[in-house]
Design an enzyme around this catalytic site. Structure first.
Site, short mmCIF file in Angstrom:
data_model
loop_
_atom_site.label_atom_id
_atom_site.label_comp_id
_atom_site.label_asym_id
_atom_site.label_seq_id
_atom_site.Cartn_x
_atom_site.Cartn_y
_atom_site.Cartn_z
CD GLU A 96 -5.88 1.44 1.56
OE1 GLU A 96 -5.92 0.18 2.11
OE2 GLU A 96 -6.79 1.55 0.81
CB SER B 272 -8.86 -1.17 3.81
OG SER B 272 -9.28 -2.27 3.58
NE ARG C 75 -4.20 -1.83 0.23
CZ ARG C 75 -4.22 -3.17 -0.29
NH1 ARG C 75 -3.03 -3.64 -0.93
NH2 ARG C 75 -5.26 -3.67 0.00
P1 FAD Z 1 -7.94 8.90 -6.01
O1 FAD Z 1 -8.87 8.63 -4.86
O2 FAD Z 1 -8.23 9.86 -7.15
O3 FAD Z 1 -6.51 9.40 -5.58
C1 FAD Z 1 -5.81 8.66 -4.77
C2 FAD Z 1 -4.36 9.24 -4.62
O4 FAD Z 1 -3.63 8.88 -5.93
C3 FAD Z 1 -4.46 10.94 -4.39
O5 FAD Z 1 -3.23 10.96 -3.59
C4 FAD Z 1 -4.21 11.45 -6.03
O6 FAD Z 1 -3.51 12.66 -5.63
C5 FAD Z 1 -3.35 10.27 -6.55
N1 FAD Z 1 -3.63 10.04 -7.88
C6 FAD Z 1 -4.80 9.72 -8.58
N2 FAD Z 1 -4.36 9.76 -9.88
C7 FAD Z 1 -2.99 10.23 -10.05
C8 FAD Z 1 -2.13 10.13 -11.22
N3 FAD Z 1 -2.63 10.05 -12.55
N4 FAD Z 1 -1.00 10.66 -10.97
C9 FAD Z 1 -0.41 10.78 -9.92
N5 FAD Z 1 -1.18 10.94 -8.53
C10 FAD Z 1 -2.40 10.37 -8.71
N6 FAD Z 1 -7.39 -0.58 -2.69
C11 FAD Z 1 -6.47 -1.57 -2.83
O7 FAD Z 1 -5.29 -1.56 -3.03
N7 FAD Z 1 -7.06 -2.78 -2.65
C12 FAD Z 1 -8.45 -2.90 -2.62
O8 FAD Z 1 -8.95 -3.90 -2.80
C13 FAD Z 1 -9.43 -1.73 -2.55
N8 FAD Z 1 -10.69 -1.91 -2.31
C14 FAD Z 1 -11.58 -0.84 -2.36
C15 FAD Z 1 -12.80 -1.13 -2.30
C16 FAD Z 1 -13.75 0.12 -2.04
C17 FAD Z 1 -15.06 -0.26 -2.03
C18 FAD Z 1 -13.01 1.31 -2.17
C19 FAD Z 1 -14.00 2.52 -2.29
C20 FAD Z 1 -11.75 1.56 -2.44
C21 FAD Z 1 -10.90 0.41 -2.49
N9 FAD Z 1 -9.52 0.43 -2.61
C22 FAD Z 1 -8.46 -0.46 -2.77
C23 FAD Z 1 -8.83 1.98 -2.59
C24 FAD Z 1 -8.76 2.70 -3.75
O9 FAD Z 1 -9.91 2.17 -4.88
C25 FAD Z 1 -7.57 2.59 -4.88
O10 FAD Z 1 -6.33 3.12 -3.89
C26 FAD Z 1 -7.49 3.17 -6.08
O11 FAD Z 1 -6.25 2.82 -6.75
C27 FAD Z 1 -7.73 4.72 -5.89
O12 FAD Z 1 -8.01 5.01 -7.17
P2 FAD Z 1 -8.66 6.47 -7.61
O13 FAD Z 1 -8.52 6.83 -8.97
O14 FAD Z 1 -9.99 6.45 -6.95
O15 FAD Z 1 -7.58 7.48 -6.78
N1 EPU Z 2 -11.85 -9.49 10.12
C1 EPU Z 2 -12.52 -9.43 11.33
N2 EPU Z 2 -13.55 -8.72 11.40
C2 EPU Z 2 -13.95 -7.95 10.29
C3 EPU Z 2 -12.99 -7.96 9.33
C4 EPU Z 2 -12.11 -8.78 9.19
O1 EPU Z 2 -12.24 -10.60 12.29
O2 EPU Z 2 -14.67 -7.09 10.56
C5 EPU Z 2 -10.68 -10.77 10.15
C6 EPU Z 2 -11.26 -12.10 9.40
O3 EPU Z 2 -10.78 -13.11 10.17
C7 EPU Z 2 -11.07 -11.96 7.95
C8 EPU Z 2 -9.53 -11.41 8.08
O4 EPU Z 2 -9.70 -10.34 9.01
O5 EPU Z 2 -10.78 -13.42 7.45
C9 EPU Z 2 -9.26 -10.52 6.56
O6 EPU Z 2 -10.07 -9.63 6.28
P1 EPU Z 2 -10.59 -9.70 4.69
O7 EPU Z 2 -10.33 -10.93 3.89
O8 EPU Z 2 -11.86 -8.96 4.60
O9 EPU Z 2 -9.26 -8.93 4.27
P2 EPU Z 2 -8.52 -7.41 4.96
O10 EPU Z 2 -7.28 -7.69 5.44
O11 EPU Z 2 -9.40 -6.80 5.85
C10 EPU Z 2 -7.27 -6.56 2.70
C11 EPU Z 2 -7.15 -5.29 1.99
C12 EPU Z 2 -8.17 -5.12 0.97
C13 EPU Z 2 -8.23 -6.57 0.10
C14 EPU Z 2 -8.62 -7.68 0.78
C15 EPU Z 2 -8.41 -8.92 0.05
C16 EPU Z 2 -5.90 -4.01 3.33
C17 EPU Z 2 -5.80 -2.69 4.18
N3 EPU Z 2 -7.00 -4.22 2.97
O12 EPU Z 2 -8.32 -6.58 3.69
O13 EPU Z 2 -8.21 -4.07 0.23
O14 EPU Z 2 -9.38 -6.09 -0.90
O15 EPU Z 2 -7.45 -7.84 1.72
O16 EPU Z 2 -7.25 -9.11 -0.45
O17 EPU Z 2 -4.69 -4.46 2.99
C18 EPU Z 2 -8.28 -1.69 0.33
O18 EPU Z 2 -7.15 -1.53 0.47
O19 EPU Z 2 -9.32 -0.56 0.31
C19 EPU Z 2 -8.92 -3.11 0.45
C20 EPU Z 2 -10.40 -3.11 0.44
#
Ligand code: FAD
Ligand code: EPU
Length: 350
Positions: free
Chosen positions: A345, A250, A174
């Site tokens: 994050e 997250s 991240r």
């Molecule tokens: P923005 O929110 O618009 O920007 C994020 C940052 O990047 C800001 O600092 C911005 O200035 C910068 N930025 C954006 N575009 C550029 C560019 N072209 N050049 C330079 N800087 C730039 N993240 C994960 O890693 N794993 C997940 O599983 C995950 N699941 C998600 C689920 C949900 C429901 C949501 C809402 C978010 C999740 N995220 C996850 C976080 C997010 O989707 C990612 O970080 C994504 O890459 C952000 O993209 P964005 O275009 O919306 O960036």
């Molecule tokens: N758990 C709990 N309670 C909760 C949530 C989670 O006990 O309320 C425990 C469970 O045991 C579960 C474990 O935590 O099995 C892990 O949870 P999950 O599989 O949902 O994954 P996470 O670690 O919470 C991470 C990433 C997600 C990514 C998933 C799948 C981070 C900060 N988050 O979540 O990324 O989608 O793994 O790989 O690393 C994001 O970055 O925005 C994001 C959604």
């Protein structure tokens, strides 16, 4: 609309633009000045203008990893650069270059349709391709860094377009050069990936993913399409859709602790969820937050999601002040209970 001369190009800046539909928390935020970037040639002009006027500039993708204040000063530049092209092809692999403004999920889906495999585990992550290197997006055993070959950027310090190698990007969990080492210096214009032309490279390390794939595939051999569908199904069961319930995924990173700290915690909390990582362990922050009693809790108009404690949500009418206050309360209670400090994050702006 106001016209501003930046270098030789006229920049069409709008004023007082609502960002409510442009951030996944749905916060009612207003940009002082706003521009859409549709061609890389706008970048030198925009940066010259901001430097001359001494204005901060927020580069905006899909707004899914941002916590915006009610007023955003300076300029908000939304990246809308489009296009996907095949750069080269060998027998086993293909290199593609994707412009920064393309939707991440639609790109993953389109590449799968072409028979270009390797990004399925990252399906359904919101946002743009340009933001994907910023925090080295990751899910279900794959991180962006595993598939990237180059990141094309505009370097605002050197005033030039260039490209960075994966090692120059300093990717880690991240995090990257763009997020914490040199934030704001580079504007990403496109990302290049190396993908597979055969389906021998499926990453199925997560047990829940394996099980969902097996159910979807039935008696067939698991394909990249099954994997893509399984990831989408799992994510929909755990994470709220920002269209219905504002959130940024997250809200905290999963904290890394030493082996000694993990052993000490495990003695007291036998059901602690953690995964070996390098010399130490990564703790499931969602478990820590749930153990402190936060799951499903409301605080003013914001709260903790009732199916995933790591996700903070906007129930409607919430704002940055409320989210920040809730996040601090959660951080303090997790620290008091476990001696572990959670790190947010998403990026707070400004
Ligand atoms: P923005 O929110 O618009 O920007 C994020 C940052 O990047 C800001 O600092 C911005 O200035 C910068 N930025 C954006 N575009 C550029 C560019 N072209 N050049 C330079 N800087 C730039 N993240 C994960 O890693 N794993 C997940 O599983 C995950 N699941 C998600 C689920 C949900 C429901 C949501 C809402 C978010 C999740 N995220 C996850 C976080 C997010 O989707 C990612 O970080 C994504 O890459 C952000 O993209 P964005 O275009 O919306 O960036
Ligand atoms: N758990 C709990 N309670 C909760 C949530 C989670 O006990 O309320 C425990 C469970 O045991 C579960 C474990 O935590 O099995 C892990 O949870 P999950 O599989 O949902 O994954 P996470 O670690 O919470 C991470 C990433 C997600 C990514 C998933 C799948 C981070 C900060 N988050 O979540 O990324 O989608 O793994 O790989 O690393 C994001 O970055 O925005 C994001 C959604």
């Amino acid at each position: 609309m106001v016209g501003a001369a930046g270098g030789s190009l006229m920049l069409e800046l709008q004023t007082q633009v609502s960002l409510q539909a442009l951030n996944s928390f749905g916060f009612n935020s207003v940009a002082e000045r706003y521009i859409e970037l549709t061609q890389p040639a706008q970048l030198p002009a925009l940066i010259d203008y901001c430097q001359e006027q001494v204005l901060p500039c927020l580069i905006l993708g899909g707004g899914s990893n941002l916590v915006l204040s009610a007023r955003v000063p300076g300029v908000v530049a939304r990246v809308r650069l489009r296009g996907i092209e095949v750069v080269s092809r060998s027998q086993q692999t293909v290199r593609v270059r994707v412009a920064a403004g393309e939707s991440w999920h639609e790109t993953v889906s389109w590449l799968l349709d072409q028979g270009f495999y390797g990004l399925e585990n990252l399906a359904l992550i919101p946002g743009t391709v340009g933001a994907s290197p910023v925090q080295n997006i990751g899910a279900y055993g794959v991180e962006l860094k595993d598939r990237v070959t180059a990141v094309h950027v505009y370097d605002t310090l050197q005033s030039q377009f260039t490209q960075l190698t994966p090692s120059e990007c300093q990717f880690s969990y991240r995090d990257s050069l763009f997020k914490s080492v040199d934030p704001g210096r580079y504007i990403i214009t496109a990302v290049e990936f190396e993908l597979f032309l055969n389906s021998d490279h499926l990453v199925l390390n997560y047990q829940a993913l394996q099980e969902t794939c097996a159910t979807i595939a039935g008696s067939q051999v698991v394909t990249p399409r099954h994997l893509f569908d399984a990831v989408c199904q799992l994510r929909r069961s755990k994470l709220p859709d920002p269209v219905r319930l504002g959130n940024a995924g997250s809200f905290f990173k999963n904290p890394h602790v030493s082996a000694a700290k993990f052993q000490a915690l495990k003695q007291t909390f036998s059901n602690l969820v953690a995964y070996p990582e390098g010399e130490g362990y990564k703790l499931a922050a969602g478990w820590l937050i749930e153990a402190c009693g936060w799951k499903g809790k409301h605080f003013e108009q914001v709260g903790v999601y009732d199916r995933q404690s790591l996700v903070l949500v906007n129930h409607g009418g919430g704002d940055r002040i409320q989210i920040e206050s809730l996040a601090v309360q959660i951080q303090d209670s997790v620290y008091n209970a476990f001696g572990v400090r959670l790190e947010p994050e998403p990026r707070y702006y400004p």
